[in-house]
Design a protein around this motif. Sequence first.
Motif, PDB file in Angstrom:
ATOM      1  N   ARG A  88       0.819  -1.212   0.000  1.00 52.78           N
ATOM      2  CA  ARG A  88       0.000   0.000   0.000  1.00 52.78           C
ATOM      3  C   ARG A  88       0.855   1.265   0.000  1.00 52.78           C
ATOM      4  O   ARG A  88       0.375   2.332  -0.312  1.00 52.78           O
ATOM      5  CB  ARG A  88      -0.967  -0.001   1.197  1.00 52.78           C
ATOM      6  CG  ARG A  88      -2.147  -0.928   0.997  1.00 52.78           C
ATOM      7  CD  ARG A  88      -2.955  -1.087   2.269  1.00 52.78           C
ATOM      8  NE  ARG A  88      -2.229  -1.876   3.267  1.00 52.78           N
ATOM      9  CZ  ARG A  88      -2.664  -2.091   4.498  1.00 52.78           C
ATOM     10  NH1 ARG A  88      -3.816  -1.587   4.887  1.00 52.78           N
ATOM     11  NH2 ARG A  88      -1.951  -2.824   5.335  1.00 52.78           N
ATOM     12  N   LYS A 183     -13.945   7.434  -1.573  1.00 56.36           N
ATOM     13  CA  LYS A 183     -13.392   7.396  -0.210  1.00 56.36           C
ATOM     14  C   LYS A 183     -12.309   8.457  -0.031  1.00 56.36           C
ATOM     15  O   LYS A 183     -11.442   8.610  -0.896  1.00 56.36           O
ATOM     16  CB  LYS A 183     -12.804   6.007   0.070  1.00 56.36           C
ATOM     17  CG  LYS A 183     -12.137   5.886   1.439  1.00 56.36           C
ATOM     18  CD  LYS A 183     -11.808   4.427   1.773  1.00 56.36           C
ATOM     19  CE  LYS A 183     -10.379   4.080   1.509  1.00 56.36           C
ATOM     20  NZ  LYS A 183     -10.021   2.720   1.962  1.00 56.36           N
ATOM     21  N   ARG A 185      -9.518   9.203   2.933  1.00 52.50           N
ATOM     22  CA  ARG A 185      -9.023   8.738   4.230  1.00 52.50           C
ATOM     23  C   ARG A 185      -8.560   9.926   5.060  1.00 52.50           C
ATOM     24  O   ARG A 185      -7.776  10.738   4.603  1.00 52.50           O
ATOM     25  CB  ARG A 185      -7.877   7.731   4.038  1.00 52.50           C
ATOM     26  CG  ARG A 185      -7.395   7.138   5.352  1.00 52.50           C
ATOM     27  CD  ARG A 185      -6.433   5.986   5.137  1.00 52.50           C
ATOM     28  NE  ARG A 185      -7.078   4.728   4.768  1.00 52.50           N
ATOM     29  CZ  ARG A 185      -7.707   3.925   5.611  1.00 52.50           C
ATOM     30  NH1 ARG A 185      -7.797   4.257   6.887  1.00 52.50           N
ATOM     31  NH2 ARG A 185      -8.240   2.800   5.190  1.00 52.50           N
ATOM     32  N   ASP A 209     -13.484  -5.579  -0.874  1.00 56.51           N
ATOM     33  CA  ASP A 209     -12.250  -4.790  -0.963  1.00 56.51           C
ATOM     34  C   ASP A 209     -11.074  -5.768  -0.998  1.00 56.51           C
ATOM     35  O   ASP A 209     -11.244  -6.956  -0.690  1.00 56.51           O
ATOM     36  CB  ASP A 209     -12.144  -3.876   0.263  1.00 56.51           C
ATOM     37  CG  ASP A 209     -11.259  -2.652   0.025  1.00 56.51           C
ATOM     38  OD1 ASP A 209     -10.642  -2.552  -1.066  1.00 56.51           O
ATOM     39  OD2 ASP A 209     -11.181  -1.801   0.922  1.00 56.51           O
ATOM     40  N   ASP A 210      -9.891  -5.266  -1.354  1.00 57.14           N
ATOM     41  CA  ASP A 210      -8.738  -6.167  -1.378  1.00 57.14           C
ATOM     42  C   ASP A 210      -8.293  -6.554   0.030  1.00 57.14           C
ATOM     43  O   ASP A 210      -7.987  -7.721   0.293  1.00 57.14           O
ATOM     44  CB  ASP A 210      -7.562  -5.561  -2.181  1.00 57.14           C
ATOM     45  CG  ASP A 210      -7.092  -4.212  -1.654  1.00 57.14           C
ATOM     46  OD1 ASP A 210      -7.878  -3.521  -0.975  1.00 57.14           O
ATOM     47  OD2 ASP A 210      -5.941  -3.839  -1.929  1.00 57.14           O
ATOM     48  N   SER A 213      -7.973  -4.159   7.064  1.00 53.35           N
ATOM     49  CA  SER A 213      -6.919  -4.023   8.072  1.00 53.35           C
ATOM     50  C   SER A 213      -7.572  -3.701   9.417  1.00 53.35           C
ATOM     51  O   SER A 213      -7.938  -4.607  10.159  1.00 53.35           O
ATOM     52  CB  SER A 213      -5.912  -2.958   7.637  1.00 53.35           C
ATOM     53  OG  SER A 213      -4.897  -2.841   8.615  1.00 53.35           O
ATOM     54  N   THR A 214      -7.778  -2.436   9.725  1.00 49.23           N
ATOM     55  CA  THR A 214      -8.435  -2.093  10.996  1.00 49.23           C
ATOM     56  C   THR A 214      -9.939  -2.317  10.927  1.00 49.23           C
ATOM     57  O   THR A 214     -10.617  -2.306  11.953  1.00 49.23           O
ATOM     58  CB  THR A 214      -8.216  -0.608  11.341  1.00 49.23           C
ATOM     59  OG1 THR A 214      -8.851   0.198  10.328  1.00 49.23           O
ATOM     60  CG2 THR A 214      -6.727  -0.268  11.406  1.00 49.23           C
ATOM     61  N   GLY A 215     -10.455  -2.463   9.714  1.00 55.50           N
ATOM     62  CA  GLY A 215     -11.906  -2.604   9.534  1.00 55.50           C
ATOM     63  C   GLY A 215     -12.620  -1.268   9.413  1.00 55.50           C
ATOM     64  O   GLY A 215     -13.839  -1.226   9.175  1.00 55.50           O
ATOM     65  N   THR A 217     -12.646   1.082   7.070  1.00 56.18           N
ATOM     66  CA  THR A 217     -13.282   1.348   5.780  1.00 56.18           C
ATOM     67  C   THR A 217     -14.591   0.576   5.652  1.00 56.18           C
ATOM     68  O   THR A 217     -15.648   1.146   5.343  1.00 56.18           O
ATOM     69  CB  THR A 217     -12.321   0.945   4.631  1.00 56.18           C
ATOM     70  OG1 THR A 217     -11.128   1.706   4.755  1.00 56.18           O
ATOM     71  CG2 THR A 217     -12.957   1.177   3.276  1.00 56.18           C
TER      72      THR A 217
HETATM   73  C1  R5P Z   1      -6.716   0.718   0.872  1.00 61.01           C
HETATM   74  O1  R5P Z   1      -7.081   1.526   0.023  1.00 61.01           O
HETATM   75  C2  R5P Z   1      -7.184  -0.685   0.853  1.00 61.01           C
HETATM   76  O2  R5P Z   1      -7.781  -1.011  -0.361  1.00 61.01           O
HETATM   77  C3  R5P Z   1      -8.154  -0.962   1.986  1.00 61.01           C
HETATM   78  O3  R5P Z   1      -9.334  -0.212   1.764  1.00 61.01           O
HETATM   79  C4  R5P Z   1      -7.575  -0.587   3.304  1.00 61.01           C
HETATM   80  O4  R5P Z   1      -6.329  -1.199   3.474  1.00 61.01           O
HETATM   81  C5  R5P Z   1      -8.495  -0.988   4.444  1.00 61.01           C
HETATM   82  O5  R5P Z   1      -7.928  -0.578   5.648  1.00 61.01           O
HETATM   83  P1  R5P Z   1      -8.810  -0.468   6.940  1.00 61.01           P
HETATM   84  O6  R5P Z   1      -9.481  -1.787   7.166  1.00 61.01           O
HETATM   85  O7  R5P Z   1      -7.823  -0.149   8.031  1.00 61.01           O
HETATM   86  O8  R5P Z   1      -9.782   0.653   6.735  1.00 61.01           O
END
Ligand code: R5P
Length: 284
Positions: A88, A183, A185, A209-210, A213-215, A217
Amino acid sequence: MIVPGHRAQGLAAAVAMATQQPLAGVAYDRFPDGELFHRITTEEMESAVIVAATDSADALVGLLQLQDAAGELAGSVTTVLSYMGYARQDRAFESGEPVSARALAAAISTGTDQVVLVNPHEPAVAGFFDAPTMVCDATPVLADAVDPVHTDPVVVAPDASARPMAVALRDALGRGAVDHFEKTRRSSTSVDLSNDGLTVTDRTVVLVDDIISTGTTMATAAARLLDAGATRVDVACVHGLLAGAAQTTLRRSGVTEIITTDTLDTAPATTTVADALAGCLRAR
Ligand code: R5P
């Protein structure tokens, strides 16, 4: 022969079965000072396919050690990155910042004849490798784990770059509509999502989504969708990092099911990318 990286042992075994290739023996040791010492204990192999997830610095060093060892034992080395950490960080925003994905790709390229990447954060990451690199899209396998309750779902991406995944998942399901948010961030635990024309009233939704991580998004998107009248929201991703309290964050936002694959040993996988990878390896 399939050589399992420490953090992708389950998937490596599944790939060995799917490709009908033997699984190499490995030992994952450490010296008393903490330095890693990963060894391949199988003495002969014609070609090596290392299956590894580099979700930590240790996992990256372990992969480099396995590549070096495999290069001595085998005539060719293929590196399958089921999950590429640091992918990323694929651009520098200010002077002095690294393009970490490029730095890691350069290091990984030195020990391999070719690379297979499973859903890198951006397809352009493949261009950072010096070795020939193939991208394997595992999105369609997520369809295997989607509950049949989704008879006519809206498949939603949380940002524009994930929209092709939503299209691929809808196509694999053979039903439903596609939509996506825009989106922005704000921080690692805050995102703004917008979509003025959202039409999910009385529909079920699969968010895709790909990476989760923290959830943040997916939880933000799920809450928006339920507020907009969706009757159920499930989330699906290829790489379930599920860092910290991600699972709780998702459930508290109203998510019913969390669908992930086995690209990382950390996630409670609900489907496997093994067959998709076997297909990509055959197509090399
Ligand atoms: C970033 O653009 C990736 O596609 C994911 O949306 C991102 O890594 C999700 O991260 P998190 O779960 O922390 O929101």
